[in-house]
Design a protein around this motif. Structure first.
Motif, PDB file in Angstrom:
ATOM      1  N   PRO A 162      -0.972   1.943  -0.269  1.00 28.62           N
ATOM      2  CA  PRO A 162      -1.793   3.152  -0.435  1.00 28.62           C
ATOM      3  C   PRO A 162      -0.975   4.439  -0.336  1.00 28.62           C
ATOM      4  O   PRO A 162       0.235   4.409  -0.147  1.00 28.62           O
ATOM      5  CB  PRO A 162      -2.786   3.030   0.714  1.00 28.62           C
ATOM      6  N   TRP A 163      -1.671   5.543  -0.410  1.00 26.19           N
ATOM      7  CA  TRP A 163      -1.062   6.859  -0.552  1.00 26.19           C
ATOM      8  C   TRP A 163      -0.800   7.564   0.778  1.00 26.19           C
ATOM      9  O   TRP A 163      -0.160   8.612   0.801  1.00 26.19           O
ATOM     10  CB  TRP A 163      -2.011   7.748  -1.387  1.00 26.19           C
ATOM     11  N   ASN A 164      -1.326   7.040   1.880  1.00 27.12           N
ATOM     12  CA  ASN A 164      -1.308   7.854   3.107  1.00 27.12           C
ATOM     13  C   ASN A 164       0.077   7.946   3.754  1.00 27.12           C
ATOM     14  O   ASN A 164       0.371   8.913   4.442  1.00 27.12           O
ATOM     15  CB  ASN A 164      -2.359   7.375   4.107  1.00 27.12           C
ATOM     16  N   LYS A 187       3.234  -2.254  -6.645  1.00 23.87           N
ATOM     17  CA  LYS A 187       2.364  -1.203  -7.182  1.00 23.87           C
ATOM     18  C   LYS A 187       2.076  -0.211  -6.059  1.00 23.87           C
ATOM     19  O   LYS A 187       1.227  -0.452  -5.210  1.00 23.87           O
ATOM     20  CB  LYS A 187       1.037  -1.768  -7.717  1.00 23.87           C
ATOM     21  N   HIS A 221      -7.248  -2.541  -9.871  1.00 21.73           N
ATOM     22  CA  HIS A 221      -7.765  -3.913  -9.873  1.00 21.73           C
ATOM     23  C   HIS A 221      -7.261  -4.709 -11.082  1.00 21.73           C
ATOM     24  O   HIS A 221      -7.123  -5.925 -11.023  1.00 21.73           O
ATOM     25  CB  HIS A 221      -9.299  -3.954  -9.738  1.00 21.73           C
ATOM     26  N   SER A 224      -3.632  -5.753 -10.009  1.00 24.49           N
ATOM     27  CA  SER A 224      -3.588  -6.790  -8.965  1.00 24.49           C
ATOM     28  C   SER A 224      -4.141  -8.111  -9.492  1.00 24.49           C
ATOM     29  O   SER A 224      -3.603  -9.178  -9.190  1.00 24.49           O
ATOM     30  CB  SER A 224      -4.321  -6.332  -7.699  1.00 24.49           C
ATOM     31  N   GLY A 240      -4.592  -1.315   2.700  1.00 23.91           N
ATOM     32  CA  GLY A 240      -5.691  -0.552   2.106  1.00 23.91           C
ATOM     33  C   GLY A 240      -6.992  -0.853   2.816  1.00 23.91           C
ATOM     34  O   GLY A 240      -6.998  -1.198   4.001  1.00 23.91           O
ATOM     35  N   SER A 241      -8.086  -0.739   2.076  1.00 21.86           N
ATOM     36  CA  SER A 241      -9.401  -0.852   2.720  1.00 21.86           C
ATOM     37  C   SER A 241      -9.824  -2.323   2.863  1.00 21.86           C
ATOM     38  O   SER A 241      -9.343  -3.202   2.148  1.00 21.86           O
ATOM     39  CB  SER A 241     -10.438  -0.083   1.908  1.00 21.86           C
ATOM     40  N   VAL A 244     -11.425  -3.960  -0.457  1.00 19.56           N
ATOM     41  CA  VAL A 244     -10.412  -4.315  -1.469  1.00 19.56           C
ATOM     42  C   VAL A 244      -9.588  -5.498  -0.963  1.00 19.56           C
ATOM     43  O   VAL A 244      -9.292  -6.435  -1.708  1.00 19.56           O
ATOM     44  CB  VAL A 244      -9.513  -3.104  -1.814  1.00 19.56           C
ATOM     45  N   LEU A 263      -5.348  -3.781   6.880  1.00 16.82           N
ATOM     46  CA  LEU A 263      -6.566  -3.120   6.396  1.00 16.82           C
ATOM     47  C   LEU A 263      -6.980  -1.975   7.333  1.00 16.82           C
ATOM     48  O   LEU A 263      -6.176  -1.467   8.081  1.00 16.82           O
ATOM     49  CB  LEU A 263      -7.656  -4.166   6.214  1.00 16.82           C
ATOM     50  N   CYS A 296      -4.454   4.576   9.267  1.00 12.24           N
ATOM     51  CA  CYS A 296      -5.266   3.413   9.635  1.00 12.24           C
ATOM     52  C   CYS A 296      -5.408   3.245  11.150  1.00 12.24           C
ATOM     53  O   CYS A 296      -6.408   2.734  11.623  1.00 12.24           O
ATOM     54  CB  CYS A 296      -4.717   2.148   8.984  1.00 12.24           C
ATOM     55  N   ARG A 342     -12.499  13.029  -4.028  1.00 11.67           N
ATOM     56  CA  ARG A 342     -13.359  11.875  -3.700  1.00 11.67           C
ATOM     57  C   ARG A 342     -13.401  11.650  -2.189  1.00 11.67           C
ATOM     58  O   ARG A 342     -14.464  11.417  -1.606  1.00 11.67           O
ATOM     59  CB  ARG A 342     -12.803  10.644  -4.432  1.00 11.67           C
ATOM     60  N   GLU A 393     -15.207   3.262   8.803  1.00  8.91           N
ATOM     61  CA  GLU A 393     -13.954   3.982   9.057  1.00  8.91           C
ATOM     62  C   GLU A 393     -14.025   5.354   8.382  1.00  8.91           C
ATOM     63  O   GLU A 393     -14.168   5.432   7.162  1.00  8.91           O
ATOM     64  CB  GLU A 393     -12.792   3.177   8.444  1.00  8.91           C
TER      65      GLU A 393
HETATM   66  P1  NAD Z   1      -9.328   2.573  -2.143  1.00 10.06           P
HETATM   67  O1  NAD Z   1      -9.703   1.339  -1.429  1.00 10.06           O
HETATM   68  O2  NAD Z   1      -9.880   2.821  -3.494  1.00 10.06           O
HETATM   69  O3  NAD Z   1      -7.740   2.678  -2.279  1.00 10.06           O
HETATM   70  C1  NAD Z   1      -6.857   2.502  -1.200  1.00 10.06           C
HETATM   71  C2  NAD Z   1      -5.543   2.003  -1.805  1.00 10.06           C
HETATM   72  O4  NAD Z   1      -5.723   0.694  -2.283  1.00 10.06           O
HETATM   73  C3  NAD Z   1      -5.102   2.856  -2.995  1.00 10.06           C
HETATM   74  O5  NAD Z   1      -3.733   3.097  -2.899  1.00 10.06           O
HETATM   75  C4  NAD Z   1      -5.424   2.009  -4.213  1.00 10.06           C
HETATM   76  O6  NAD Z   1      -4.490   2.196  -5.247  1.00 10.06           O
HETATM   77  C5  NAD Z   1      -5.341   0.609  -3.669  1.00 10.06           C
HETATM   78  N1  NAD Z   1      -6.271  -0.277  -4.354  1.00 10.06           N
HETATM   79  C6  NAD Z   1      -7.592  -0.080  -4.553  1.00 10.06           C
HETATM   80  N2  NAD Z   1      -8.119  -1.122  -5.211  1.00 10.06           N
HETATM   81  C7  NAD Z   1      -7.118  -1.989  -5.435  1.00 10.06           C
HETATM   82  C8  NAD Z   1      -7.030  -3.260  -6.062  1.00 10.06           C
HETATM   83  N3  NAD Z   1      -8.099  -3.875  -6.569  1.00 10.06           N
HETATM   84  N4  NAD Z   1      -5.827  -3.848  -6.117  1.00 10.06           N
HETATM   85  C9  NAD Z   1      -4.722  -3.293  -5.596  1.00 10.06           C
HETATM   86  N5  NAD Z   1      -4.739  -2.089  -4.976  1.00 10.06           N
HETATM   87  C10 NAD Z   1      -5.923  -1.463  -4.888  1.00 10.06           C
HETATM   88  O7  NAD Z   1      -9.698   3.762  -1.198  1.00 10.06           O
HETATM   89  P2  NAD Z   1      -9.380   5.311  -1.197  1.00 10.06           P
HETATM   90  O8  NAD Z   1     -10.625   6.062  -1.516  1.00 10.06           O
HETATM   91  O9  NAD Z   1      -8.136   5.668  -1.903  1.00 10.06           O
HETATM   92  O10 NAD Z   1      -9.104   5.394   0.349  1.00 10.06           O
HETATM   93  C11 NAD Z   1     -10.187   5.231   1.225  1.00 10.06           C
HETATM   94  C12 NAD Z   1     -10.182   4.019   2.055  1.00 10.06           C
HETATM   95  O11 NAD Z   1      -9.015   3.238   1.895  1.00 10.06           O
HETATM   96  C13 NAD Z   1     -10.174   4.451   3.485  1.00 10.06           C
HETATM   97  O12 NAD Z   1     -11.478   4.576   3.937  1.00 10.06           O
HETATM   98  C14 NAD Z   1      -9.410   3.395   4.195  1.00 10.06           C
HETATM   99  O13 NAD Z   1     -10.278   2.426   4.698  1.00 10.06           O
HETATM  100  C15 NAD Z   1      -8.596   2.749   3.136  1.00 10.06           C
HETATM  101  N6  NAD Z   1      -7.173   3.027   3.283  1.00 10.06           N
HETATM  102  C16 NAD Z   1      -6.531   2.337   4.228  1.00 10.06           C
HETATM  103  C17 NAD Z   1      -5.200   2.570   4.411  1.00 10.06           C
HETATM  104  C18 NAD Z   1      -4.431   1.834   5.471  1.00 10.06           C
HETATM  105  O14 NAD Z   1      -3.363   2.287   5.845  1.00 10.06           O
HETATM  106  N7  NAD Z   1      -4.915   0.687   5.930  1.00 10.06           N
HETATM  107  C19 NAD Z   1      -4.533   3.496   3.627  1.00 10.06           C
HETATM  108  C20 NAD Z   1      -5.242   4.187   2.647  1.00 10.06           C
HETATM  109  C21 NAD Z   1      -6.578   3.924   2.482  1.00 10.06           C
END
Ligand code: NAD
Length: 488
Positions: A162-164, A187, A221, A224, A240-241, A244, A263, A296, A342, A393
């Motif tokens: 993710p981007w954080n 990715k 998606h 992946s 990520g979340s 996902v 996650l 996270c 968003r 969260e």
């Molecule tokens: P999101 O779930 O859409 O995206 C989070 C990240 O996952 C992005 O970098 C995105 O590119 C990637 N992603 C999304 N769908 C994917 C898929 N099908 N396959 C592969 N990669 C995929 O959420 P968002 O709106 O960008 O961020 C919000 C939520 O994401 C937060 O509420 C948090 O729960 C979660 N998040 C968690 C972390 C972490 O460090 N665990 C980091 C960033 C975001």
């Protein structure tokens, strides 16, 4: 890839061309579909990110297959040298990388600089630990026979970040896979692509053979699903979340792909009556609003003993009101924008819901007018369980402060949610410290500290926060398979 030009007073002009990195080749947009990458602090377009085509993905997979063969044959010592050199190059190019990371993510520049140092240490950790992927020799069953266990790299890894932490997440994904001797199709987040590409360039310049690391972008998606349907991929690492993460695990199951899932979380912070309130407040506000709460392991639910509750809420609110929010390239600001519009809408909605359900709004609670996706640092207290924020969260600049009066009640509240990533507690009682370590359900527990991540410690959660760890010896182990060999 095109080198980012030297940064001067106008950093935005020096954002590098966005490309794909496949089989050692930097691929420009050409006729590919693409998306704009925005500066979240201004809304301005930074660059145009090409999306990988099916052909690009097939090339990346084939390159990773061949890259794995080449990299696996290298001696651990040789792999270590490349990772160390890459880490040195990242340090040398720190100004360029941190500025680009801040432009893309909105993270305050001082935090980007700290993140760069952390990232290089992570790569160095894996450079060292990769040399220690030892096996073991078992006791003989017969004279002249030998039985032993070896550890081997699992194979090509698909990694999604993710981007954080635009630098930290790539360092973890690249470090674990390459340190173990695997290749990787990576990715990074489409929001922060240039930072990851600059780091990949350091890997290439450090001598990483072509195909060992491949960087692709697209609709998450689609990318992946494509990678996880390939028999070439043997391991997936995702940050990520939770939703996902669950959907990716289902895809991985079809090819029996091993997974590391980092996650979300909803970290409780237990503050007992014997804690040094002033010291806890200072640490808590800094930890809560680091990267605008988009972390996270961000402390989320402050559960404060009733005897110090009013003082804590007042102190927390005062310090929160002092946070300087603004241009993240300005060193005087300690909070930048949220990653995109968003997320700002999502934060607004979850905070509005809490207030409607009866929470007290102590400060903040509104978007900041003007360009960029800025939101006020927010404090909510006495938040009822009926509010969404008590279950979901928030992933943004909002602290929840509620009170408790009984040890086992607060443990139940801390463990109430399906998340189990981080938990924190502050107390002066040695007996309580031990009990907290035993009772809190989390993969990482900070007692009297918010510092829960160093390269040698395992970073990961339990329950719905995922499984497996990054960093620590566990992070390397996750990219290794175990082989038993018996010689008569
Ligand atoms: P999101 O779930 O859409 O995206 C989070 C990240 O996952 C992005 O970098 C995105 O590119 C990637 N992603 C999304 N769908 C994917 C898929 N099908 N396959 C592969 N990669 C995929 O959420 P968002 O709106 O960008 O961020 C919000 C939520 O994401 C937060 O509420 C948090 O729960 C979660 N998040 C968690 C972390 C972490 O460090 N665990 C980091 C960033 C975001």
């Amino acid at each position: 890839m095109a080198e980012a030009k030297q940064l001067n007073t106008c950093p935005q002009d020096h954002y590098p061309e966005l490309q794909l990195f496949v089989g050692g080749e930097w691929i420009s947009k050409g006729s590919r579909k693409s998306e704009e990458v925005l500066n979240p602090a201004t809304g301005e377009v930074l660059g145009e990110l090409p999306h990988a085509t099916k052909e690009d993905m097939d090339r990346a997979l084939a390159a990773a297959e061949e890259g794995f063969r080449v990299w696996k044959e290298k001696l651990p010592e040789e792999r270590s040298v490349v990772l160390r050199k890459a880490s040195d190059l990242i340090r040398k190019r720190a100004e360029q990388i941190t500025t680009v990371a801040t432009l893309e993510s909105g993270k305050p520049i001082l935090q980007s600089r700290i993140e760069l140092q952390m990232s290089t240490r992570v790569l160095e950790w894996y450079a060292e630990e990769g040399r220690r992927a030892y096996g073991r020799v078992l006791a003989q069953r017969q004279p002249g026979s030998r039985m032993y266990v070896v550890k081997e790299p699992v194979g090509p890894v698909a990694a999604f970040a993710p981007w954080n932490f635009p630098q930290g997440n790539p360092a973890r994904k690249m470090g674990a896979s390459l340190g173990a001797g695997c290749s990787c199709v990576f990715k990074p987040a489409e929001e922060t692509p240039a930072t990851a590409l600059l780091m990949a360039k350091c890997m290439q310049d450090a001598g990483l053979p072509d195909g060992v690391l491949n960087v692709v972008f697209g609709i998450p998606h689609i990318i992946s699903t494509y990678l996880l349907s390939s028999p070439i991929i043997r391991k997936m690492s995702f940050t990520g979340s939770v939703p996902v993460g669950k959907s990716l695990m289902k895809l991985a199951a079809d090819n029996m792909i091993r997974t590391t899932m980092e996650l979300g979380g909803h970290a409780p912070v237990l503050v007992f009556e014997d804690a040094d309130v002033e010291a806890v407040l200072k640490q808590s506000v800094a930890a809560k609003f680091r990267n605008g709460g988009q972390v996270c392991v961000s402390p989320t639910r402050f559960l404060v003993h009733e005897s110090i509750f009013d003082k804590f809420v007042e102190g927390f609110t005062t310090l929160t009101m002092e946070i300087k929010v603004g241009n993240p390239l300005d060193e005087n600001n300690s909070m930048g924008p949220l990653i995109h519009e968003r997320r700002r809408k999502a934060i607004s909605a979850i905070i509005d819901d809490a207030v409607q359900k009866g929470a007290t709004l102590n400060t903040g609670g509104a978007p900041i007018e003007g360009a960029g996706s800025f939101y006020q640092p927010t404090v909510l207290s006495n938040v009822p369980h009926s509010a969404r924020i008590m279950h979901e969260e928030p992933f943004g600049p909002v602290a929840i402060i509620n009170s408790f009066n009984d040890f086992y009640d607060v443990i139940r509240e801390a463990n109430r949610l399906p998340y189990g990533l981080a938990a924190f507690a502050f107390t002066d009682s040695a007996k309580r410290v031990n009990l907290l370590g035993e009772q809190l359900e989390a993969g990482m527990i900070g007692i009297n500290s918010f510092a829960i991540s160093v390269p040698e410690s395992p970073f990961g959660g339990i329950k719905e926060s995922g499984h497996g760890s990054e960093e620590g010896i566990e992070g390397l182990e996750a990219c290794l398979v175990t082989k038993f060999i018996s010689e008569a």
